[in-house]
Design a protein around this motif. Structure first.
Motif, PDB file in Angstrom:
ATOM      1  N   THR A   1       0.893  -1.295  -0.031  1.00  0.00           N
ATOM      2  CA  THR A   1      -0.014  -0.108  -0.082  1.00  0.00           C
ATOM      3  C   THR A   1       0.862   1.449  -0.078  1.00  0.00           C
ATOM      4  O   THR A   1       0.709   2.251  -0.978  1.00  0.00           O
ATOM      5  N   CYS A   2       1.691   1.243   1.002  1.00  0.00           N
ATOM      6  CA  CYS A   2       2.744   2.538   1.145  1.00  0.00           C
ATOM      7  C   CYS A   2       3.541   2.850  -0.228  1.00  0.00           C
ATOM      8  O   CYS A   2       3.595   3.804  -0.614  1.00  0.00           O
ATOM      9  N   SER A   3       3.908   1.680  -0.565  1.00  0.00           N
ATOM     10  CA  SER A   3       4.796   1.850  -1.846  1.00  0.00           C
ATOM     11  C   SER A   3       4.183   2.201  -3.168  1.00  0.00           C
ATOM     12  O   SER A   3       4.563   3.167  -3.645  1.00  0.00           O
ATOM     13  N   SER A   4       3.130   1.619  -3.376  1.00  0.00           N
ATOM     14  CA  SER A   4       2.040   2.073  -4.529  1.00  0.00           C
ATOM     15  C   SER A   4       1.685   3.641  -4.301  1.00  0.00           C
ATOM     16  O   SER A   4       1.883   4.545  -5.207  1.00  0.00           O
ATOM     17  N   LEU A   5       1.151   4.201  -3.180  1.00  0.00           N
ATOM     18  CA  LEU A   5       0.864   5.493  -2.927  1.00  0.00           C
ATOM     19  C   LEU A   5       2.068   6.259  -3.333  1.00  0.00           C
ATOM     20  O   LEU A   5       2.093   7.225  -3.675  1.00  0.00           O
ATOM     21  N   GLY A   6       3.185   5.717  -2.553  1.00  0.00           N
ATOM     22  CA  GLY A   6       4.455   6.320  -2.532  1.00  0.00           C
ATOM     23  C   GLY A   6       5.060   6.793  -3.794  1.00  0.00           C
ATOM     24  O   GLY A   6       5.668   8.076  -3.914  1.00  0.00           O
ATOM     25  N   LEU A   7       4.758   5.956  -4.864  1.00  0.00           N
ATOM     26  CA  LEU A   7       5.095   6.395  -6.161  1.00  0.00           C
ATOM     27  C   LEU A   7       4.652   7.883  -6.629  1.00  0.00           C
ATOM     28  O   LEU A   7       5.343   8.777  -7.003  1.00  0.00           O
TER      29      LEU A   7
ATOM     30  N   LEU B   1       6.938   4.869   2.241  1.00  0.00           N
ATOM     31  CA  LEU B   1       6.317   5.656   1.410  1.00  0.00           C
ATOM     32  C   LEU B   1       7.273   6.195   0.209  1.00  0.00           C
ATOM     33  O   LEU B   1       7.056   6.469  -0.906  1.00  0.00           O
ATOM     34  N   ILE B   2       8.737   6.278   0.554  1.00  0.00           N
ATOM     35  CA  ILE B   2       9.425   6.812  -0.291  1.00  0.00           C
ATOM     36  C   ILE B   2      10.497   5.939  -0.892  1.00  0.00           C
ATOM     37  O   ILE B   2      10.669   5.886  -2.009  1.00  0.00           O
ATOM     38  N   LEU B   3      11.263   5.047   0.002  1.00  0.00           N
ATOM     39  CA  LEU B   3      12.421   4.164  -0.625  1.00  0.00           C
ATOM     40  C   LEU B   3      11.795   3.260  -1.647  1.00  0.00           C
ATOM     41  O   LEU B   3      12.587   3.149  -2.712  1.00  0.00           O
ATOM     42  N   PRO B   4      10.964   2.337  -1.544  1.00  0.00           N
ATOM     43  CA  PRO B   4      10.831   1.395  -2.808  1.00  0.00           C
ATOM     44  C   PRO B   4      10.507   2.211  -4.011  1.00  0.00           C
ATOM     45  O   PRO B   4      11.092   1.789  -5.110  1.00  0.00           O
ATOM     46  N   ALA B   5       9.521   3.277  -3.906  1.00  0.00           N
ATOM     47  CA  ALA B   5       9.315   3.891  -5.050  1.00  0.00           C
ATOM     48  C   ALA B   5      10.632   4.524  -5.705  1.00  0.00           C
ATOM     49  O   ALA B   5      10.792   4.323  -6.898  1.00  0.00           O
TER      50      ALA B   5
END
Lengths: 271, 320, 250
Positions: free
Chosen positions: A26-32, A204-208
């Motif tokens: 969830t966080c990585s998707s929104l994060g992008l 939220l930040i790193l994976p994106a």
């Protein structure tokens, strides 16, 4: 190595893996979308707002989370409006709202002459201390967010890529922006309670950002971000067990390592 | 036209605000007869109130509900300390920031390190307790290796109270007898409490306290020969590892423990997780660092909190 | 010939600035209109009003027989924005994905993209001679290539009206030539109405058939021949308005 399979017998470890994974995706998707809109620090910013919101809730004797969620949603919309009207980038708008949030919390705490629980504790989340309700919540939240992203995928893409152009194709960009903002607000507040602010900010930040280094297509970037965050959580918990380290911090470190690897890969393949 | 109106309004607001601020700022205490004491944590606050009686005015720096280990003094706190006759802090391991403040304030303030004369426990290699401190915005007491929670051994509480008494006698020798009497009476009460603890805890079927909070009860456990295991280290900010949690769960199961203790003020999430995993119940073990709003309303004292603790320990450890 | 765009007395102000005053014009289907005027004169503002990106205070606009306030046939309009807007260099979008964005105007929720849509992307890329760039990241391309991609995005929905905001300023002469030729072909073969904002008065004379000259108010609208009988459009500008800054094309 049999050890690792054995630890799965503990329900809190199971929840760590399951909820951690859902929160990660969830966080990585929104994060992008957030990173591309220069709103990367909204996780931190909204956590400060939550602080103030919780103080507000306690001040009025209400269950703090019920106050926190609407206040954070309103604050995130406020961040959106400020960055539009004041013609500053999202990060400055986040800074403003975040500072006001924390200051309000401090003033309220002072004026109310104390609470029964330490304010920050309400936001305390730890991947090893996820309750059954929180586990279910994380799954539901994840499904809702991912469904919305799936349903509005092209609109989100177009509006994030070139908002003005998107409008000329009939896309209601105000609605899309607000939708994204509200989803972020809810995700941030709930995820902080589930896994803690450090993990939420990082995921939220790193994976994106890691995915951005190696991907050329938007769709691939979104998927890759999800996979990277998922691996970081699963591997992170496992490694943290083996090395006897705190899992949250280990997951964050893994994300940082992945980013470094992606950067290196990009440099190598450039030639 | 709009601009002029706006400017006028701003000026009015500023003037009004200034007037209000000057007039509703709390007046300096009219009890200038009383000796002002500022303390950092609750135990010394309570001791000072009891020993000083109606001759002192005691202020506790920590607002109710605030967690002690993360506390950082505000400028108004430094102000309060500067204007006090006596400043009592717990010790360098609990309040590392005290050292700097002491350097900067007036020498007229009598500074008392409540831990003088107390033998502090050094960190043992307890496999369940790790010092994983991660960065927050505040400073943590980084003198890792020394347990700062000395007030939970009642002999130490007496020494702390005695240090405060000595200070009061020095500052106000005319009333020395008054303070001495109060101290003696209080000392007896603590001895009574200690005896009650000794008697009750010798009958317990279980000797292990599993604590889902930070390592605060080392001194108490040592005194009454109890085994004490906590999920976190000396500071509540520390994060447990998976192995820590698993070890605790296993111990709870192995020793057939029915109750897990949680701490005051901090989130009880870790205790709840342990309880959930092992189907056990939760009981509060109050470390007395600071009071909750509820505690204030109940007029809790150090002794009353410790009595509550004893009740809970009795239930948890199955004592008489 | 039908009026595909009918503008009646449009005025627009923001703050104290009167950006446009009383602009009227009737653009016929198949017109190739050069939208010219000095910097700050309101060309882009006017185009944005047509695109629904800006509101207006007075007046009325009808596009393809629909009132602009209730306009919803976005697929009929293609837009190529000015170069400096839009492209974020770190944005991970490949050419294919960007061009597909032009098809969204055709779609209703849930805006599913099917194989036929991707085929349309391929076709338009082929038409513009950039099929080989399909999988490349947009920010990796040269200025000229990027413009072609964005043109593809604008054209993919087969719009009746194409609005371009200074599309050739950053292009080298060859690319510019190519670009205008494509536009002219479009105009000739498909009768696409083209409104092209430009400073390049020399080129406009060659390709456009009408001129819309705005400097806050309407200076001229009509056939280029009527504005400039000699055909040497540049020289006509020099004579008519000393405020115009026109670009020396090299």
């Amino acid at each position: 190595m049999i050890d690792i399979i054995q630890i799965l017998q503990y329900s809190f470890i199971q929840k760590a893996f399951i909820s951690g994974s859902f929160v990660a995706i969830t966080c990585s998707s929104l994060g992008l979308f957030l990173v591309l809109r220069k709103m990367s620090l909204i996780g931190d910013g909204l956590s400060h707002v939550s602080f103030g919101a919780i103080a507000l809730g306690l001040f009025f004797g209400l269950y703090p989370l019920y106050v926190a969620i609407p206040v954070v949603i309103l604050s995130s919309i406020l961040i959106l409006k400020i960055s539009e009207k004041a013609r500053i980038y999202g990060d400055a708008a986040i800074g403003i709202v975040s500072a006001v949030g924390i200051a309000s919390g401090i003033i309220l705490a002072s004026v109310s002459r104390g609470f029964n629980v330490d304010l920050f504790s309400y936001l305390f989340g730890n991947i090893l201390a996820i309750s059954n309700n929180e586990a279910i919540l994380s799954i539901i939240l994840s499904l809702i967010v991912l469904l919305v992203i799936y349903f509005f995928y092209w609109d989100l893409f177009s509006a994030t890529f070139d908002e003005e152009y998107a409008k000329t194709t009939g896309i209601k960009t105000n609605f899309i922006n607000t939708l994204l903002t509200i989803l972020t607000a809810i995700t941030v507040v709930l995820s902080i309670k589930i896994v803690g602010i450090m993990l939420v900010s990082a995921l939220l930040i790193l994976p994106a950002v890691t995915a951005l280094q190696i991907s050329k297509k938007f769709k691939t970037t979104l998927f890759l971000g999800g996979i990277i965050s998922l691996i970081s959580v699963i591997l992170g918990i496992t490694v943290s067990y083996i090395l006897d380290l705190p899992p949250g911090a280990t997951i964050v470190m893994l994300n940082a390592i992945f980013f470094a690897l992606a950067l290196t890969y990009k440099k190598i393949t450039k030639n | 036209m709009k601009k002029i109106l706006f400017s006028v309004i701003i000026i009015i607001v500023v003037v009004l605000g200034g007037y209000l601020l000057l007039n509703i700022a709390p007046n300096s205490d009219n009890d200038s007869q009383k000796i002002s004491i500022v303390t950092t944590l609750f135990p010394q606050y309570d001791f000072a109130k009891i020993i000083g009686g109606d001759k002192v005015n005691v202020t506790l720096l920590l607002p109710p509900g605030v967690e002690a280990h993360a506390y950082e003094p505000k400028p108004s706190d430094i102000n309060k300390i500067s204007n006090a006759k006596i400043f009592v802090y717990t010790g360098e391991f609990m309040e590392p920031w005290a050292h700097d403040i002491i350097q900067s304030i007036d020498k007229k303030v009598k500074v008392i390190d409540a831990s003088i004369g107390i033998e502090m426990i050094k960190e043992e290699g307890d496999e369940h307790e790790h010092e994983h401190e991660h960065e927050h915005e505040e400073e943590h007491h980084h003198h890792s290796g020394v347990d700062p929670h000395m007030w939970l051994d009642f002999d130490n509480s007496k020494i702390m109270a005695e240090n405060i008494t000595k200070a009061l006698v020095e500052v106000d020798p005319q009333n020395a007898k008054y303070y001495q009497n109060n101290f003696n009476a209080y000392q007896d009460k603590i001895t009574q409490l200690d005896n009650k603890y000794k008697n009750t805890l010798s009958t317990c079927k279980s000797k292990t306290i599993i604590y889902g909070g930070h390592y605060a009860f080392g001194y108490m456990a040592k005194r009454y020969n109890l085994e004490y295991v906590s999920a976190q280290g000396f500071s509540p900010d520390a994060e447990p590892t998976a192995k820590d949690m698993i070890a605790l769960v296993e111990q709870i199961k192995k020793d057939n423990i029915s109750y897990i203790f949680y701490e005051e003020l901090s989130s009880p999430k870790i205790a709840e997780t342990l309880a959930n995993e092992t189907n056990t119940k939760l009981l509060l073990l109050h470390g007395a660092h600071n009071l909750t709003k509820q505690d204030y309303e109940n007029n809790s004292s150090f002794i009353s909190l410790m009595q509550e603790n004893l009740k809970n320990i009795s239930i948890g450890l199955n004592c008489q | 010939m039908t009026n595909i765009i009918d503008v009646k007395n449009i005025s627009y102000s923001y703050g104290k600035t009167e950006a446009l005053k009383n602009i009227s014009c009737k653009i016929e289907a198949g017109d190739f209109v050069g939208l010219v005027g000095p910097n700050g004169g309101g060309k882009t503002t006017f185009a944005k009003i047509l695109l629904g990106l800006l509101p207006f205070d007075y007046g009325n606009i009808t596009i393809a027989d629909q009132e602009i306030t209730t306009f919803n046939n976005f697929q009929k309009i293609g837009y190529l924005p000015q170069k400096h807007t839009g492209i974020n260099p770190i944005f991970p979008a490949c050419v294919e994905e960007v061009v597909l964005l032009g098809l969204l105007s055709n779609k209703k929720y849930q805006k599913k993209i099917k194989g036929a849509d991707w085929q349309k992307v391929e076709d338009i890329l082929e038409n513009l001679g950039i099929k080989n760039l399909k999988g490349k990241m947009l920010s990796e391309l040269s200025g000229g290539q990027q413009q072609k991609v964005l043109l593809a995005r604008a054209l993919i929905s087969n719009p009746k009206i194409l609005i371009l905001d200074e599309p050739s300023t950053a292009l080298d002469p060859n690319s510019r030539e190519q670009f205008f030729t494509i536009l002219k072909d479009l105009n000739n073969q498909k009768k696409t109405t083209i409104i092209l904002i430009t400073h390049d008065t020399g080129y406009i004379g060659k390709y456009a058939n009408k001129l819309l000259y705005i400097d806050r108010k309407l200076v001229f609208f009509g056939k280029i021949k009527d504005f400039c009988p000699s055909g040497e459009v540049e020289s006509c500008f020099e004579k008519s308005d000393k405020h115009i800054i026109w670009h020396q094309h090299n």
